[in-house]
Design a protein around this motif. Sequence first.
Motif, PDB file in Angstrom:
ATOM      1  N   VAL A 188      60.877  11.757  35.770  1.00 23.36           N
ATOM      2  CA  VAL A 188      61.954  12.286  36.610  1.00 23.36           C
ATOM      3  C   VAL A 188      63.118  11.298  36.594  1.00 23.36           C
ATOM      4  CG1 VAL A 188      62.598  12.993  38.936  1.00 23.36           C
ATOM      5  CG2 VAL A 188      60.313  13.510  38.060  1.00 23.36           C
ATOM      6  N   PRO A 189      64.324  11.727  36.242  1.00 20.25           N
ATOM      7  CA  PRO A 189      65.460  10.793  36.166  1.00 20.25           C
ATOM      8  C   PRO A 189      65.705  10.072  37.490  1.00 20.25           C
ATOM      9  CG  PRO A 189      66.010  12.912  35.172  1.00 20.25           C
ATOM     10  CD  PRO A 189      64.698  13.100  35.857  1.00 20.25           C
ATOM     11  N   ARG A 190      66.097   8.825  37.380  1.00 15.43           N
ATOM     12  CA  ARG A 190      66.319   8.011  38.572  1.00 15.43           C
ATOM     13  C   ARG A 190      67.474   8.544  39.415  1.00 15.43           C
ATOM     14  NH1 ARG A 190      64.909   3.070  40.413  1.00 15.43           N
ATOM     15  NH2 ARG A 190      66.394   1.975  41.735  1.00 15.43           N
ATOM     16  N   TYR A 191      68.472   9.137  38.764  1.00 19.72           N
ATOM     17  CA  TYR A 191      69.625   9.608  39.538  1.00 19.72           C
ATOM     18  C   TYR A 191      69.274  10.790  40.424  1.00 19.72           C
ATOM     19  CZ  TYR A 191      70.142  12.989  35.685  1.00 19.72           C
ATOM     20  OH  TYR A 191      69.928  13.963  34.752  1.00 19.72           O
ATOM     21  N   TYR A 192      68.165  11.486  40.171  1.00 13.90           N
ATOM     22  CA  TYR A 192      67.694  12.514  41.095  1.00 13.90           C
ATOM     23  C   TYR A 192      67.377  11.884  42.451  1.00 13.90           C
ATOM     24  CZ  TYR A 192      67.148  16.147  37.498  1.00 13.90           C
ATOM     25  OH  TYR A 192      67.374  17.081  36.523  1.00 13.90           O
TER      26      TYR A 192
END
Length: 306
Positions: A188-192
Amino acid sequence: MHDDIKDSLLKKSRATRSEQRGRIISLTCTAIIVLIVISIFYFVASKGLATFFSNKVNVWDFLSKSIWNPGSTDSHGSPQAGALPMIIGSFGVTLLSAIIATPFAIATAIFMTEISPNKGYKILQPVTELLVGIPSVVYGFIGLSVVVPFVRHTFGGTGFGILAGTFVLFVMILPTVTSMSVDALRAVPRYYREASLALGATRWQTIYKVVLRSATPGLATAVIFGMSRAFGEALAVQMVIGNAVLLPHNLISPASTLTSVLTMGMGNTVMGSAANNALWSLALLLLLMSLVFNLLINKIAKRGRI
């Protein structure tokens, strides 16, 4: 002079020749793997389908009847090969172990990736890898020495049955589901997470409403992969389930699975006999179920990439 320059330009370089050799080797290995897989399917199918074509066993009777005695025949002259008890036993231990293992695996993965990604990961990752490396027979002996007496004293009965097999498989598939769940959460991308926190969500709201929902395809793949391993497990389950080819009346009555009947009977039958063909039919059923699990995994993975 002009011809020499032309020949040098048209001559394949060493890197090009190496690339061509590598491509040929890769294609050859791929073709061999595909050929082996096709050969395995053909061999198992040719043996397993002999029950229905040579021994005249009805497919529906094979899947729905509960009498397993392929060495004898019924009133119609067909072998008594009813695989329903083993089918129920296999699906019973598989589904129950997956239901129990899933919350533990996801909770452990959340702790390793979201709550304590440094210390938690360093401590739990070696433990998970150690559980993966333990042989099946060791799990079986532990189940026979600990789980079966626990089930006997707590729930009654002999201790052998689907419940004991569920507890053993729960421990066996837990590291597999946990490892794949960790990979799914880390993908899951960190910016989420950063966007959710920036909007005022708490850490738990971010985990539940953002991270877990984004990782749902990967988590579902992990669970199905664990179910696939549980469905095909033989030795450990055989040691604790009781190996009674009967319809289980409850979770603590002795039962059997497709793999346990296969491991017990394959060495005690004559190749080409009705009993041996019936065992190959069980192997074909296992192979088809493995194919179904793999198709589900691929479908979920593709949906996750869209």
